[in-house]
Design an enzyme around this catalytic site. Structure first.
Site, PDB file in Angstrom:
ATOM      1  N   ARG A 168       0.857  -1.198   0.000  1.00  0.00           N
ATOM      2  CA  ARG A 168       0.000   0.000   0.000  1.00  0.00           C
ATOM      3  C   ARG A 168       0.885   1.237   0.000  1.00  0.00           C
ATOM      4  O   ARG A 168       0.621   2.218  -0.696  1.00  0.00           O
ATOM      5  CB  ARG A 168      -0.959   0.004   1.191  1.00  0.00           C
ATOM      6  CG  ARG A 168      -1.686   1.335   1.318  1.00  0.00           C
ATOM      7  CD  ARG A 168      -2.941   1.322   2.206  1.00  0.00           C
ATOM      8  NE  ARG A 168      -2.874   0.444   3.348  1.00  0.00           N
ATOM      9  CZ  ARG A 168      -2.160   0.654   4.465  1.00  0.00           C
ATOM     10  NH1 ARG A 168      -1.422   1.764   4.583  1.00  0.00           N
ATOM     11  NH2 ARG A 168      -2.151  -0.221   5.445  1.00  0.00           N
ATOM     12  N   TYR A 221     -16.541  16.729 -15.970  1.00  0.00           N
ATOM     13  CA  TYR A 221     -16.845  15.298 -16.036  1.00  0.00           C
ATOM     14  C   TYR A 221     -17.888  14.989 -14.950  1.00  0.00           C
ATOM     15  O   TYR A 221     -17.751  15.429 -13.806  1.00  0.00           O
ATOM     16  CB  TYR A 221     -15.559  14.504 -15.796  1.00  0.00           C
ATOM     17  CG  TYR A 221     -15.781  13.030 -15.668  1.00  0.00           C
ATOM     18  CD1 TYR A 221     -16.104  12.260 -16.778  1.00  0.00           C
ATOM     19  CD2 TYR A 221     -15.697  12.396 -14.431  1.00  0.00           C
ATOM     20  CE1 TYR A 221     -16.324  10.906 -16.654  1.00  0.00           C
ATOM     21  CE2 TYR A 221     -15.911  11.040 -14.307  1.00  0.00           C
ATOM     22  CZ  TYR A 221     -16.238  10.301 -15.424  1.00  0.00           C
ATOM     23  OH  TYR A 221     -16.455   8.957 -15.298  1.00  0.00           O
ATOM     24  N   ASP A 239      -7.529  18.691 -14.781  1.00  0.00           N
ATOM     25  CA  ASP A 239      -7.823  17.333 -15.230  1.00  0.00           C
ATOM     26  C   ASP A 239      -7.366  17.244 -16.683  1.00  0.00           C
ATOM     27  O   ASP A 239      -7.993  17.818 -17.582  1.00  0.00           O
ATOM     28  CB  ASP A 239      -9.319  17.062 -15.086  1.00  0.00           C
ATOM     29  CG  ASP A 239      -9.696  15.629 -15.471  1.00  0.00           C
ATOM     30  OD1 ASP A 239      -8.962  15.007 -16.264  1.00  0.00           O
ATOM     31  OD2 ASP A 239     -10.742  15.152 -14.999  1.00  0.00           O
ATOM     32  N   LYS A 253      -8.246   6.179 -19.534  1.00  0.00           N
ATOM     33  CA  LYS A 253      -8.567   6.677 -20.867  1.00  0.00           C
ATOM     34  C   LYS A 253      -7.333   6.598 -21.770  1.00  0.00           C
ATOM     35  O   LYS A 253      -6.828   5.522 -21.989  1.00  0.00           O
ATOM     36  CB  LYS A 253      -9.147   8.096 -20.738  1.00  0.00           C
ATOM     37  CG  LYS A 253     -10.205   8.229 -19.617  1.00  0.00           C
ATOM     38  CD  LYS A 253     -11.457   7.416 -19.842  1.00  0.00           C
ATOM     39  CE  LYS A 253     -12.356   7.344 -18.614  1.00  0.00           C
ATOM     40  NZ  LYS A 253     -12.722   8.607 -17.990  1.00  0.00           N
TER      41      LYS A 253
HETATM   42  C1  LIG Z   1     -13.203   9.054 -16.734  1.00  0.00           C
HETATM   43  C2  LIG Z   1     -12.852  10.413 -16.259  1.00  0.00           C
HETATM   44  C3  LIG Z   1     -12.631  10.670 -14.889  1.00  0.00           C
HETATM   45  C4  LIG Z   1     -12.816   9.604 -13.817  1.00  0.00           C
HETATM   46  O1  LIG Z   1     -11.891   8.596 -13.936  1.00  0.00           O
HETATM   47  P1  LIG Z   1     -12.170   7.041 -13.532  1.00  0.00           P
HETATM   48  O2  LIG Z   1     -10.909   6.380 -13.910  1.00  0.00           O
HETATM   49  O3  LIG Z   1     -13.366   6.599 -14.311  1.00  0.00           O
HETATM   50  O4  LIG Z   1     -12.448   7.042 -12.069  1.00  0.00           O
HETATM   51  C5  LIG Z   1     -12.253  11.949 -14.527  1.00  0.00           C
HETATM   52  N1  LIG Z   1     -12.129  12.929 -15.445  1.00  0.00           N
HETATM   53  C6  LIG Z   1     -12.346  12.733 -16.748  1.00  0.00           C
HETATM   54  C7  LIG Z   1     -12.197  13.856 -17.707  1.00  0.00           C
HETATM   55  C8  LIG Z   1     -12.723  11.470 -17.206  1.00  0.00           C
HETATM   56  O5  LIG Z   1     -12.955  11.274 -18.506  1.00  0.00           O
END
Ligand SMILES: *Cc1c(COP(=O)(O)O)cnc(C)c1O
Length: 410
Positions: free
Chosen positions: A61, A114, A187, A212
């Protein structure tokens, strides 16, 4: 090449992005010469006498060598000082918010964030005493007006946004946040570190859903934070280890709350990162062709893609990004036709998520953004979102043409 050769003495990288994505944090394994970091599928480590840790590893962890490799590579490609890998993008966000905010604080968030990010602010941190104001980030004067000096401790930026692909000026907003001692978090999931470098534009911390583009193959869920060199906690806050460094607070919280990336997930994510540059070049080229095709199609009422000169953020994106990304949204004039198009493609798969090598299509109003219906973040019901993959682009155009013809009758 060893990792040390990747950075000059003044800490600026001398190697290019693709080289660093493949080599940073990924020196061959010292004990075996394994060319890629192995999957250390292990929870605990033999100590050479009490407290005699080998390489600092004690319990997975707290740290695991596969995760360390991913964290070092992500920090390097984002031009940051430290990286932290999590079990999901939202776990990364949750850890950042716990580390940086306290009850009574206020945050500024994009009015088309998001959906899961917005839900975290509104429905998890709201009840814990964090107030949020949704703002149109394309309008810096609206950001300035929403900031409450002394109370606003964090400004959250997404650019381009999901699914409306609005473009925010990171440099301008970072100056506004800095002026009141607030953190600027960006982000960078949609743009990726290859196309956009928020820390170089003044952000304090970059957030990723590595699920992603970084992972890139729709086979792993993960998240990350990368902290700028010298980034501090919001003004007036001391972290749990007695310092004001954001990285120290995140390291503490990552271990204390424990939403870490597992070794196999870290390994898959690192495998994806190595090909990010070539994949993004193809995503961008295909998305531009798809956007231009849709723009000329009479079953489409409007196309949203920062690479089109008609996009209001086109010039800013051209300055701030290396390319315009792989996401394209468009409107069909009615919800019925949008749903019909989503149901009629063969190469584009109807699914949530984005950023994988395969093309995806979805209806944000009913799918990814269902959780924000009735809020400031509601999206138009005739909107269709594409994650344009890296297949042969002609196959994508034929597929969309056929689906749009099917949608016309709906
Ligand atoms: C998918 C996404 C998230 C969240 O991420 P997870 O891996 O699904 O928890 C946050 N910001 C954006 C822009 C996303 O596309």
């Amino acid at each position: 090449m060893t990792t040390e050769h990747l950075a000059a003495d003044d800490d600026r990288p001398t190697a290019g992005f693709a080289t660093r994505a493949i080599h940073a944090g990924q020196d061959p394994d010292p004990s075996t010469g394994a060319v890629v970091p192995p999957i250390y599928q292990v929870s605990t480590y033999k100590q050479d006498g009490v407290g005699g840790l080998r390489g600092g590893y004690e319990y997975s962890r707290s740290a695991n060598p596969t995760r360390t490799a991913l964290e070092a590579a992500l920090a390097d490609v984002e031009l940051g000082a430290a990286g932290f890998a999590f079990a999901s993008g939202l776990a990364a966000e949750d850890t950042l918010l716990r580390a940086a905010l306290r009850p009574g604080d206020h945050v500024v968030v994009p009015d088309d964030a998001y959906g899961g990010t917005y839900r975290l602010f509104a429905r998890v941190f709201g009840p814990w005493g964090i107030e949020h104001t949704p703002v149109d980030l394309t309008d810096p004067s609206a950001v300035e007006a929403a900031i409450q000096p002394g109370r606003t401790k964090l400004v959250w930026v997404e650019t381009p946004t999901n699914p409306l692909l609005n473009v925010a000026d990171i440099g301008v907003i970072s100056a506004l946040a800095r002026g009141v001692g607030a953190l600027l978090a960006v982000d960078n999931t949609f743009a990726t570190p290859y196309l956009q470098q928020p820390l170089a534009l003044g952000a304090d911390v970059v957030v990723h859903s590595t699920t992603k583009y970084v992972g890139g193959h729709s086979d792993v869920v993960g998240g990350a934070l990368v902290v700028a060199d010298g980034a501090q906690l919001p003004v007036g806050l001391e972290g749990p280890t007695g310092t004001t460094h954001l990285a120290d607070a995140l390291r503490f919280h990552q271990n204390a709350s424990g939403a870490v990336a597992g070794p196999f997930d870290a390994w898959l994510t690192l495998r994806g990162l190595r090909t990010l540059a070539v994949r993004m070049d193809r995503h961008v080229a295909n998305a531009q062709r798809v956007a231009e095709f849709l723009d000329a199609h009479d079953a489409v009422t409007s196309v949203i893609y920062p690479g089109l000169p008609s996009h209001p953020g086109h010039e800013l994106a051209a300055r701030q990004m290396r390319g315009f990304g792989g996401m394209v949204s468009f409107r069909t004039g009615s919800e019925a036709s949008a749903l019909a198009v989503c149901a009629a493609t063969h190469v584009f798969t109807l699914a949530e998520s984005l950023g994988g090598v395969e093309s995806l299509i979805e209806h944000p109003g009913r799918m990814t953004h269902g959780s924000v219906a009735g809020t400031a973040l509601e999206v138009p019901d005739d909107l269709v979102r594409l994650s344009v993959g890296i297949e042969d682009v002609d196959d994508l155009l034929v597929d969309l043409d056929r689906a749009l013809a099917a949608g016309r009758g709906a």
